[in-house]
Design a protein around this motif. Structure first.
Motif, PDB file in Angstrom:
ATOM      1  N   GLU A   1     -39.287  15.002 -30.470  1.00  0.00           N
ATOM      2  CA  GLU A   1     -38.077  15.438 -31.031  1.00  0.00           C
ATOM      3  C   GLU A   1     -37.258  15.955 -30.343  1.00  0.00           C
ATOM      4  O   GLU A   1     -35.895  16.113 -30.184  1.00  0.00           O
ATOM      5  CB  GLU A   1     -38.348  16.167 -32.128  1.00  0.00           C
ATOM      6  N   GLN A   2     -37.993  16.831 -29.112  1.00  0.00           N
ATOM      7  CA  GLN A   2     -37.268  17.512 -28.016  1.00  0.00           C
ATOM      8  C   GLN A   2     -36.698  16.578 -27.169  1.00  0.00           C
ATOM      9  O   GLN A   2     -35.363  17.024 -26.796  1.00  0.00           O
ATOM     10  CB  GLN A   2     -38.357  18.614 -27.333  1.00  0.00           C
ATOM     11  N   THR A   3     -37.058  15.728 -26.628  1.00  0.00           N
ATOM     12  CA  THR A   3     -36.420  14.707 -25.911  1.00  0.00           C
ATOM     13  C   THR A   3     -35.338  13.450 -26.499  1.00  0.00           C
ATOM     14  O   THR A   3     -34.963  12.740 -26.033  1.00  0.00           O
ATOM     15  CB  THR A   3     -37.352  13.939 -24.951  1.00  0.00           C
ATOM     16  N   GLY A   4     -35.443  13.764 -27.894  1.00  0.00           N
ATOM     17  CA  GLY A   4     -34.744  12.786 -28.757  1.00  0.00           C
ATOM     18  C   GLY A   4     -35.205  11.318 -28.666  1.00  0.00           C
ATOM     19  O   GLY A   4     -34.271  10.292 -28.559  1.00  0.00           O
ATOM     20  N   GLN A   5     -36.347  11.087 -28.583  1.00  0.00           N
ATOM     21  CA  GLN A   5     -37.118   9.625 -28.501  1.00  0.00           C
ATOM     22  C   GLN A   5     -37.942   9.453 -29.662  1.00  0.00           C
ATOM     23  O   GLN A   5     -39.003   9.936 -29.789  1.00  0.00           O
ATOM     24  CB  GLN A   5     -37.611   9.650 -26.925  1.00  0.00           C
ATOM     25  N   TYR A   6     -37.534   8.214 -30.150  1.00  0.00           N
ATOM     26  CA  TYR A   6     -38.359   8.137 -31.434  1.00  0.00           C
ATOM     27  C   TYR A   6     -39.052   6.391 -31.328  1.00  0.00           C
ATOM     28  O   TYR A   6     -38.554   5.542 -30.997  1.00  0.00           O
ATOM     29  CB  TYR A   6     -37.483   8.010 -32.680  1.00  0.00           C
ATOM     30  N   GLY A   7     -40.328   6.636 -31.835  1.00  0.00           N
ATOM     31  CA  GLY A   7     -40.993   5.423 -31.901  1.00  0.00           C
ATOM     32  C   GLY A   7     -41.262   4.644 -30.655  1.00  0.00           C
ATOM     33  O   GLY A   7     -41.141   3.308 -30.499  1.00  0.00           O
ATOM     34  N   PRO A   8     -41.585   5.193 -29.266  1.00  0.00           N
ATOM     35  CA  PRO A   8     -41.652   4.583 -28.222  1.00  0.00           C
ATOM     36  C   PRO A   8     -42.927   3.520 -28.168  1.00  0.00           C
ATOM     37  O   PRO A   8     -43.964   4.080 -28.910  1.00  0.00           O
ATOM     38  CB  PRO A   8     -42.133   5.577 -27.271  1.00  0.00           C
ATOM     39  N   GLY A   9     -42.887   2.581 -27.824  1.00  0.00           N
ATOM     40  CA  GLY A   9     -44.031   1.513 -27.609  1.00  0.00           C
ATOM     41  C   GLY A   9     -43.748   0.231 -27.265  1.00  0.00           C
ATOM     42  O   GLY A   9     -42.668   0.156 -26.561  1.00  0.00           O
TER      43      GLY A   9
END
Length: 323
Positions: free
Chosen positions: A250-258
Motif C-alpha cells: 500500500e505504501q508504494t501504491g503497487q497492487y497484485g505484483p506477479g
C-alpha cells in the motif's frame, strides 16, 4: 553505479517476459488487453522497450482451440531458433470456474524474430486434457525441462505446477511430476492458483518463482527451489517458502505484483525482475479484463543462503533499486 528503471516500463502489458539475447537486444512479449494476438518487440535497454515498436508475431483464429484469451506468451532462444510458448482457449466462457486453455508453441528460425513467419508447432500434450497455461522452459545439465501450471482433475483447485523433461522444444517426454500445489492461505485467496513460473539458475540452486491467488490485489509471488545436484523430477527435491516473496504494498501504491520473468541489467552486473502490477486496488468487474496491469522492472539482490530478495514493488516513476 546501479541501473535505474522508471516504472511502469510498458503500459497495459501483463504477464511480461523479457529475454536478453547475445545480440545485445532485450526481447519482450506479454499479454495484450485484447487477448487476441502475440506481439514481440526489442530494444537495447529495458527502459527502451517502452518506446520500441511491437511486431505482431501471431493472431488468434476466429474459431477453434486457439480462438480466445491468448495469454502469457514467453519468448525463448533454443538451439539456434526462437520459440514462443503461449496459452489459448476455444472460448472466453468458463466451466465450473475454469477456462479451457491449452499450451501451444511457435517457432521462428530467423536470427531476428521480429522478421519472418512463425510456424505453429502445435499443442504441448500432457497427461490430461485439462486447463493448462504459462509454460516455461529451461536447460540444466544438458537436459531441457518444461514447468507449467495445470488442473489435475483429481485435486481441488485451479492449477498446480508440474515439471517434465522435453524431447524437443514442443514435446514433453516421460513422467510429469507435481512440484507445488496451493496449500498456504496466501495461495488460495479467490482461487487456488500456482501459475506463471519463471526459473533462475544461481548459487547451486534451481529457483522457481510463481504467482498465486486471484488476479486482483491478492495476487502475489511465491518461491520454491531445488539443489542443482538434485533429481528435479523428484517432488522431495523441492522446497517451497512458506510466505510470499513479492506482494501488494500500500505504501508504494503497487497492487497484485506477479507473473514475472528474470533478466539482467544492461551491463550484466545486476539481476532484474520484470513483472506486472496495478497502481490501484479497487477494480470494477472481472480483474482479468481490467487492462491496467502494467509491466514493471526493478533490480533485486540476494540473501546469504543464495535465495533472491525482491523487496517491495517500487512506486511508479521511482528509481527501482532496492534500498
Amino acid at each position: 553505479m546501479s541501473n535505474k528503471y522508471q516504472n511502469p516500463i510498458i503500459d497495459q502489458r501483463a504477464d511480461p517476459w523479457v529475454y536478453k539475447h547475445v545480440d545485445g537486444f532485450y526481447y519482450f512479449t506479454a499479454s495484450v488487453p485484447e487477448y487476441d494476438r502475440i506481439e514481440v518487440r526489442r530494444a537495447t535497454t529495458i527502459q527502451g522497450l517502452g518506446e520500441a515498436e511491437p511486431v505482431v508475431a501471431w493472431r488468434k483464429y476466429d474459431r477453434g482451440p486457439m480462438s480466445a484469451n491468448i495469454w502469457a506468451p514467453e519468448i525463448h532462444y533454443i538451439d539456434g531458433a526462437w520459440y514462443i510458448y503461449f496459452a489459448a482457449a476455444r472460448t472466453a466462457e468458463t466451466n465450473e470456474g475454469l477456462f479451457d486453455h491449452r499450451m501451444y508453441v511457435l517457432e521462428n528460425k530467423l536470427a531476428n524474430p521480429l522478421e519472418g513467419t512463425w510456424e505453429e508447432k502445435g499443442q504441448i500434450k500432457t497427461k490430461w486434457e485439462t486447463f493448462a497455461l504459462d509454460a516455461t522452459t529451461f536447460e540444466h545439465n544438458g537436459v531441457r525441462y518444461l514447468i507449467w501450471p495445470q488442473k489435475d482433475p483429481g485435486i481441488k483447485g485451479n492449477s498446480n505446477l508440474y515439471i517434465a523433461k522435453m524431447e524437443n522444444p514442443w514435446t514433453i517426454t516421460g513422467e510429469q511430476v507435481m512440484i507445488t500445489t496451493p496449500e498456504y492461505d496466501w495461495e488460495k485467496i479467490g482461487f487456488l492458483v500456482n501459475e506463471g513460473p519463471a526459473v533462475l539458475k544461481r548459487n547451486g540452486k534451481i529457483i522457481v518463482s510463481f504467482s498465486a491467488s486471484a488476479t486482483n490485489h491478492h495476487y502475489c509471488m511465491g518461491l520454491l527451489y531445488a539443489s542443482a545436484d538434485a533429481d528435479l523430477l523428484n517432488p522431495a527435491s523441492w522446497t517451497k517458502l512458506t510466505e510470499p516473496v513479492f506482494q501488494t504494498n500500500e505504501q508504494t501504491g503497487q497492487y497484485g505484483p506477479g507473473h514475472n520473468s528474470f533478466t539482467v541489467s544492461e551491463d550484466g552486473n545486476e539481476d532484474v525482475i520484470v513483472y506486472h502490477a496495478r497502481n490501484y486496488k479497487e477494480i470494477e468487474g472481472d480483474p482479468l479484463y481490467d487492462p491496467n496491469r502494467h509491466t514493471r522492472a526493478q533490480v533485486f539482490t540476494w540473501r546469504e543462503d543464495g535465495l533472491p530478495v525482491f523487496g517491495n514493488p517500487v512506486p511508479d516513476r521511482e528509481a527501482s533499486k532496492n534500498k
